[in-house]
Design an enzyme around this catalytic site. Structure first.
Site, short mmCIF file in Angstrom:
data_model
loop_
_atom_site.label_atom_id
_atom_site.label_comp_id
_atom_site.label_asym_id
_atom_site.label_seq_id
_atom_site.Cartn_x
_atom_site.Cartn_y
_atom_site.Cartn_z
N GLN A 67 -33.40 48.51 -26.61
CA GLN A 67 -34.48 47.75 -27.26
C GLN A 67 -35.06 48.51 -28.45
O GLN A 67 -35.45 47.91 -29.45
CB GLN A 67 -35.59 47.44 -26.24
CG GLN A 67 -36.68 46.54 -26.79
CD GLN A 67 -37.91 46.45 -25.88
OE1 GLN A 67 -37.96 47.06 -24.81
NE2 GLN A 67 -38.88 45.68 -26.30
N LEU A 68 -35.13 49.84 -28.36
CA LEU A 68 -35.89 50.59 -29.36
C LEU A 68 -35.06 51.32 -30.41
O LEU A 68 -35.53 51.58 -31.51
CB LEU A 68 -36.79 51.62 -28.65
CG LEU A 68 -37.72 51.07 -27.56
CD1 LEU A 68 -38.62 52.17 -27.02
CD2 LEU A 68 -38.57 49.93 -28.12
N TYR A 196 -37.37 55.83 -11.79
CA TYR A 196 -37.66 55.89 -13.23
C TYR A 196 -38.87 56.78 -13.48
O TYR A 196 -38.85 57.69 -14.31
CB TYR A 196 -37.93 54.46 -13.73
CG TYR A 196 -38.28 54.35 -15.19
CD1 TYR A 196 -37.36 54.65 -16.19
CD2 TYR A 196 -39.56 53.92 -15.57
CE1 TYR A 196 -37.69 54.52 -17.53
CE2 TYR A 196 -39.89 53.79 -16.91
CZ TYR A 196 -38.95 54.09 -17.88
OH TYR A 196 -39.27 53.97 -19.22
N LYS A 200 -39.24 60.44 -15.30
CA LYS A 200 -40.07 60.63 -16.49
C LYS A 200 -41.02 61.82 -16.30
O LYS A 200 -41.23 62.61 -17.22
CB LYS A 200 -40.86 59.36 -16.83
CG LYS A 200 -39.99 58.24 -17.39
CD LYS A 200 -39.31 58.63 -18.69
CE LYS A 200 -38.54 57.51 -19.34
NZ LYS A 200 -37.69 57.92 -20.47
N1 LIG Z 1 -38.83 49.58 -23.91
C1 LIG Z 1 -39.97 49.93 -23.34
O1 LIG Z 1 -40.86 49.11 -23.10
C2 LIG Z 1 -40.19 51.38 -22.99
C3 LIG Z 1 -41.44 51.76 -22.48
C4 LIG Z 1 -41.64 53.09 -22.13
C5 LIG Z 1 -40.64 54.03 -22.34
N2 LIG Z 1 -39.44 53.62 -22.85
C6 LIG Z 1 -38.38 54.62 -23.01
O2 LIG Z 1 -37.82 54.54 -24.32
C7 LIG Z 1 -36.42 54.83 -24.26
C8 LIG Z 1 -35.65 53.70 -24.91
O3 LIG Z 1 -35.98 52.51 -24.22
P1 LIG Z 1 -35.19 51.14 -24.45
O4 LIG Z 1 -36.14 50.08 -24.07
O5 LIG Z 1 -34.55 51.13 -25.78
O6 LIG Z 1 -34.10 51.26 -23.29
P2 LIG Z 1 -32.83 50.28 -23.06
O7 LIG Z 1 -32.61 50.18 -21.59
O8 LIG Z 1 -32.98 49.04 -23.83
O9 LIG Z 1 -31.65 51.14 -23.71
C9 LIG Z 1 -31.18 52.31 -23.10
C10 LIG Z 1 -29.80 52.61 -23.68
O10 LIG Z 1 -29.27 53.74 -22.98
C11 LIG Z 1 -27.86 53.56 -22.93
N3 LIG Z 1 -27.25 54.39 -21.90
C12 LIG Z 1 -27.16 54.16 -20.57
N4 LIG Z 1 -26.43 55.14 -19.99
C13 LIG Z 1 -26.06 56.00 -20.96
C14 LIG Z 1 -25.29 57.19 -21.00
N5 LIG Z 1 -24.74 57.70 -19.90
N6 LIG Z 1 -25.10 57.82 -22.18
C15 LIG Z 1 -25.64 57.32 -23.33
N7 LIG Z 1 -26.37 56.18 -23.35
C16 LIG Z 1 -26.57 55.53 -22.19
C17 LIG Z 1 -27.68 52.07 -22.66
O11 LIG Z 1 -26.38 51.65 -23.05
C18 LIG Z 1 -28.80 51.46 -23.50
O12 LIG Z 1 -28.33 51.03 -24.76
C19 LIG Z 1 -36.09 55.03 -22.78
O13 LIG Z 1 -36.09 56.40 -22.49
C20 LIG Z 1 -37.23 54.37 -22.06
O14 LIG Z 1 -37.49 54.96 -20.81
C21 LIG Z 1 -39.20 52.33 -23.18
#
Ligand SMILES: NC(=O)c1ccc[n+]([C@@H]2O[C@H](COP(=O)([O-])OP(=O)(O)OC[C@H]3O[C@@H](n4cnc5c(N)ncnc54)[C@H](O)[C@@H]3O)[C@@H](O)[C@H]2O)c1
Length: 374
Positions: A67-68, A196, A200
């Protein structure tokens, strides 16, 4: 060996210790971290952020197709140049992402491959986005443990060995039912009940440990639930607040999987990405801490529905509670206290609830419905 000596004397200066004393501590810590300082550390390495002077940083984003990551790459490429920011993931990028700038395959569980990418591309900043989010993690605990904990260990070691600035996002999920929930301060009890959340808290503590003990330039923000229009959420508890906009515009109906009174901290993606850039650019001396809460707004599903109905009055919402997500949400903060981020490095959010709803509806193409409604 010369690189070890240089790293040790740099660390000694930072820790105000004699080089011999630091060398001994470094060897002990390195042994306990199961690598030898003089075999894995490359010639240029030191546990100090590489100074890039007037040059731009060279950035690697792991897990960048979620997503990010794509949005962050876009922002960083505007600031640092297209070829200074590399997106990586284990998934195949869609065409528009592949054509927008450098992309490389990287599985964060493959230590050697990750190190090779860092070395060959002269990476100086590592942004570690790979993770399994809260709801997905509960459905696959052993994979979440591997990706979120073992993956973090790889990233920490590589960042340490190659003197990288390392950003790892944490989350509202790093708190649990025994934490104060409204407001939740930076420092308080953290006993999360999801894999999770546990991963964290582990990341926050390990990063800070590497920072204090070894001088790693670790930076961490606890993100609220992030709301974006052009990228799909990856299986978190706050996903409803994204899905509602798509369903409201497409069908005029939404089934919410959280209770109407579930209050959670949320943030529009533009604020989240800007905060990430700002904390990464902040001079080390202003950072009184290495893990900060950041906040923008806090709302419940019924408050969000009320605000969306100001634009789409016919929106129909029903509630079908998902017990797993509801239990997670009930243990999370309702409101973040982000006073330290605001005072230390000047954090300021741009979007409150009305601005967020307007921006999301503009993006999800609700113009025709809006004109019918008005
Ligand atoms: N989106 C939110 O609301 C939110 C809120 C708080 C924290 N975060 C943190 O921000 C970060 C990014 O969040 P996001 O929403 O983009 O997550 P997401 O789940 O959308 O994307 C995570 C990505 O990690 C990849 N991934 C999984 N296993 C992997 C591996 N072995 N090697 C490499 N890549 C791998 C997946 O393919 C995916 O594209 C995360 O650490 C998440 O915990 C997000």
């Amino acid at each position: 060996m010369r690189s070890c000596v240089r790293a040790v004397s740099g660390t000694a200066q930072r820790l105000h210790m004699s080089p011999v004393c630091v060398s001994q501590s470094f060897a002990v810590v390195a042994r306990s971290l199961s690598f030898s300082p003089c075999c894995r550390v490359t010639y240029d390495a030191s546990f100090q952020s590489v100074s890039y002077g007037s040059d731009h940083p060279r950035v690697l984003i792991t897990g960048g197709l979620g997503q990010l990551g794509v949005g962050l790459a876009k922002l960083l490429r505007k600031v640092f140049g297209k070829y200074n920011v590399i997106l990586s993931d284990i998934r195949k990028p869609p065409n528009h992402v592949y054509q927008s700038g450098p992309f490389i395959y990287s599985d964060i569980l493959d230590y050697k491959n990750l190190r090779e990418i860092v070395v060959n591309n002269r990476i100086t900043w590592l942004i570690h986005y790979s993770a399994l989010l809260s709801a997905v993690g509960e459905a696959n605990v052993s994979l979440a443990r591997d990706v979120n904990i073992t993956g973090l260990h790889n990233v920490l070691d590589i960042a340490g060995e190659h003197g990288l600035r390392l950003f790892v996002p944490s989350s509202i999920g790093a708190f649990g039912p025994s934490s104060p929930r409204n407001p939740t301060p930076d420092l308080c009890i953290q006993r999360p009940r999801t894999i999770y959340g546990v991963s964290k808290v582990h990341a926050e503590l390990m990063g800070e440990y590497y920072h204090h003990r070894l001088g790693l330039d670790f930076r961490c923000l606890r993100y609220p639930g992030i709301i974006s229009a052009d990228s799909q959420p990856g299986g978190g508890t706050t996903d409803y607040a994204v899905q509602i906009f798509h369903d409201a515009v497409k069908t005029g109906k939404f089934v919410c999987n959280l209770r109407p009174d579930t209050r959670l901290p949320m943030m529009f993606i533009d604020d989240c990405l800007r905060a990430t850039l700002e904390v990464l650019e902040a001079p080390a001396e202003v950072l009184g801490m290495r893990t900060y809460n950041i906040s923008a707004m806090s709302f419940t599903p019924e408050e969000l529905v009320r605000e969306i109905r100001r634009h789409l009055p016919d929106l129909q919402v029903t509630y079908k509670i998902d017990p797993v997500r509801q239990a997670i949400a009930d243990s999370w903060p309702e409101m973040f206290d982000d006073t330290s981020a605001r005072s230390d490095w000047g954090w300021k959010h741009g979007y409150g609830l009305p601005e967020l709803v307007q921006a999301m509806l503009n993006f999800t193409g609700s113009d025709s419905r809006m004109s019918q409604a008005n």
